[in-house]
Design an enzyme around this catalytic site. Structure first.
Site, mmCIF file in Angstrom:
data_model
loop_
_atom_site.group_PDB
_atom_site.id
_atom_site.type_symbol
_atom_site.label_atom_id
_atom_site.label_comp_id
_atom_site.label_asym_id
_atom_site.label_seq_id
_atom_site.Cartn_x
_atom_site.Cartn_y
_atom_site.Cartn_z
ATOM 1 N N LYS A 9 0.843 -1.197 0.000
ATOM 2 C CA LYS A 9 0.000 0.000 0.000
ATOM 3 C C LYS A 9 0.879 1.247 0.000
ATOM 4 O O LYS A 9 0.612 2.221 -0.696
ATOM 5 C CB LYS A 9 -0.913 -0.023 1.243
ATOM 6 C CG LYS A 9 -1.725 1.241 1.490
ATOM 7 C CD LYS A 9 -3.064 1.222 0.781
ATOM 8 C CE LYS A 9 -3.787 2.555 0.729
ATOM 9 N NZ LYS A 9 -4.545 2.886 1.909
ATOM 10 N N ASN B 259 0.297 10.017 -4.071
ATOM 11 C CA ASN B 259 -0.206 11.091 -3.206
ATOM 12 C C ASN B 259 0.520 12.428 -3.348
ATOM 13 O O ASN B 259 -0.111 13.470 -3.543
ATOM 14 C CB ASN B 259 -0.175 10.634 -1.743
ATOM 15 C CG ASN B 259 -1.194 9.545 -1.470
ATOM 16 O OD1 ASN B 259 -1.460 8.705 -2.330
ATOM 17 N ND2 ASN B 259 -1.752 9.513 -0.284
ATOM 18 N N SER C 271 -6.788 12.739 -3.673
ATOM 19 C CA SER C 271 -5.995 11.907 -2.754
ATOM 20 C C SER C 271 -5.990 12.525 -1.358
ATOM 21 O O SER C 271 -6.234 13.724 -1.194
ATOM 22 C CB SER C 271 -4.550 11.782 -3.246
ATOM 23 O OG SER C 271 -3.830 12.941 -2.888
ATOM 24 N N GLU D 35 0.921 13.666 5.496
ATOM 25 C CA GLU D 35 1.596 12.479 6.039
ATOM 26 C C GLU D 35 2.895 12.195 5.270
ATOM 27 O O GLU D 35 3.347 11.058 5.257
ATOM 28 C CB GLU D 35 0.663 11.280 5.931
ATOM 29 C CG GLU D 35 -0.601 11.439 6.738
ATOM 30 C CD GLU D 35 -1.564 10.272 6.601
ATOM 31 O OE1 GLU D 35 -1.958 9.692 7.614
ATOM 32 O OE2 GLU D 35 -1.919 9.945 5.459
HETATM 33 O O1 PAF Z 1 -4.302 8.203 0.142
HETATM 34 C C1 PAF Z 1 -5.130 8.052 -0.762
HETATM 35 O O2 PAF Z 1 -5.797 9.001 -1.220
HETATM 36 C C2 PAF Z 1 -5.389 6.652 -1.278
HETATM 37 O O3 PAF Z 1 -4.600 5.769 -0.534
HETATM 38 C C3 PAF Z 1 -5.160 6.450 -2.783
HETATM 39 C C4 PAF Z 1 -5.035 4.987 -3.095
HETATM 40 C C5 PAF Z 1 -3.965 7.206 -3.277
HETATM 41 C C6 PAF Z 1 -6.395 6.859 -3.528
HETATM 42 O O4 PAF Z 1 -6.731 8.198 -3.460
#
Ligand code: PAF
Length: 312
Positions: A186, A194, A256, A269
């Protein structure tokens, strides 16, 4: 089961709202009083991005930390920048059997929870669900995908009731032992998407319209992969870059989480995402120049945004 959500922004409200709709006793805890009051007054409105349908659900919301006492599960959804503070604050409300689950973005949150709650109460997960905060009491369910959860002490049976509740709430949930793989898998998606959406002020899908941007995404992902490989971390997908492009496409209309932070003048973050790779790479003596530059740019904008926030 009593399930309390600590940090009820877009994602926290989505999980809490759907769990309440499925019949669980839910507390949405957040310090944002307008949101708490709106949810208690009018319910939480969840707009489905696919169909446009709006469902109003009625979890209890609270800005009082004591409201989460006696919870069977605490799901931590605050920004990673405040995990440490929140873990210290909420430790007093966790019972010996309480499961404390992080479903946050980034690297390092489970370590913080383990330090405060012990491995026997800590669980870590990743989710491909997406949500956007539309305003007090209102969110959009922006993307759907599986959720994987794992118990830090390996005792998977402790997660059975929670996994069942999540599934009943409509979240496809798997209990897994592969937590490091999942968190890194992830992480690499967030690394590729992001910061660039935030810096360029675009929704996820637009990243794919520019060859230059796709090339930067590739650099960010490849640097992170080199670090993962040196740490012998196996990912859950075969072609990481293709997966990152695919997630950007499937979440094309998403703002995002990092861009949402920019838009609300909130600290991002970045230190738990691209900055985490820079930190890991430093320990290994590996260069990750693109992640380093992107981290510096976002950090600088974070400072500028907080100065602007102070002036407002
Ligand atoms: O942080 C986010 O916004 C999500 O994890 C992702 C997968 C980039 C989708 O917007």
């Amino acid at each position: 089961m009593k399930i309390s959500i600590i940090g009820s922004g877009a994602m926290g409200s989505l999980f809490g709202g759907k769990l309440a709709q499925a019949g669980e006793k839910v507390i949405l805890y957040d310090v944002y009083k307008e949101h708490v009051n709106a949810v208690n007054r009018e319910g939480l409105s969840i707009e489905d991005a696919g169909t446009g349908d709006i469902t109003v659900v009625h979890p209890e919301a609270s800005a009082e930390p004591e409201s989460v006492a006696e919870s069977d599960v605490l799901i931590i959804f605050v920004k990673s920048t405040t995990t440490e503070e929140v873990a210290a604050q909420f430790k007093a409300f966790a019972r010996p059997h309480t499961i404390v689950l992080t479903l946050q973005n980034g690297l390092g949150n489970d370590e913080i929870l383990r330090r405060h709650f012990g491995s026997e109460r800590t669980a870590v997960g990743v989710t491909s669900q997406g949500a956007t905060f539309l305003g007090p009491g209102k969110i959009r369910h922006a993307g759907k995908g599986p959720t994987h959860i794992s118990m830090a002490d390996g005792r998977e049976e402790k997660l059975a009731a929670l996994a069942e509740a999540l599934s009943r709430a409509g979240f496809e949930t798997h209990i897994s032992a592969e937590v490091t793989s999942l968190v890194w898998s992830k992480l690499i998606i967030n690394i590729g998407i992001n910061a660039l959406t935030a810096l360029l002020n675009v929704k996820n899908g637009r990243l794919l319209e520019f060859e230059d941007v796709k090339a930067i995404m590739a650099d960010l992902v490849n640097e992170a992969l080199a670090v993962a490989s040196r740490k012998n971390i196996r990912l859950i997908y075969d072609d990481p870059l293709a997966t990152v492009y695919d997630v950007a496409m499937k979440t094309a209309s998403n703002t995002s989480s990092m861009l949402q932070d920019f838009q609300r003048n909130r600290q991002t973050e970045i230190d738990f995402i691209n900055g985490a790779i820079v930190k890991e790479a430093k320990k290994l003596g590996m260069p990750v120049p693109v992640n380093e530059t992107i981290t510096r740019l976002v950090r600088t904008l974070d400072t500028l945004h907080s100065q602007k926030g102070d002036q407002q």
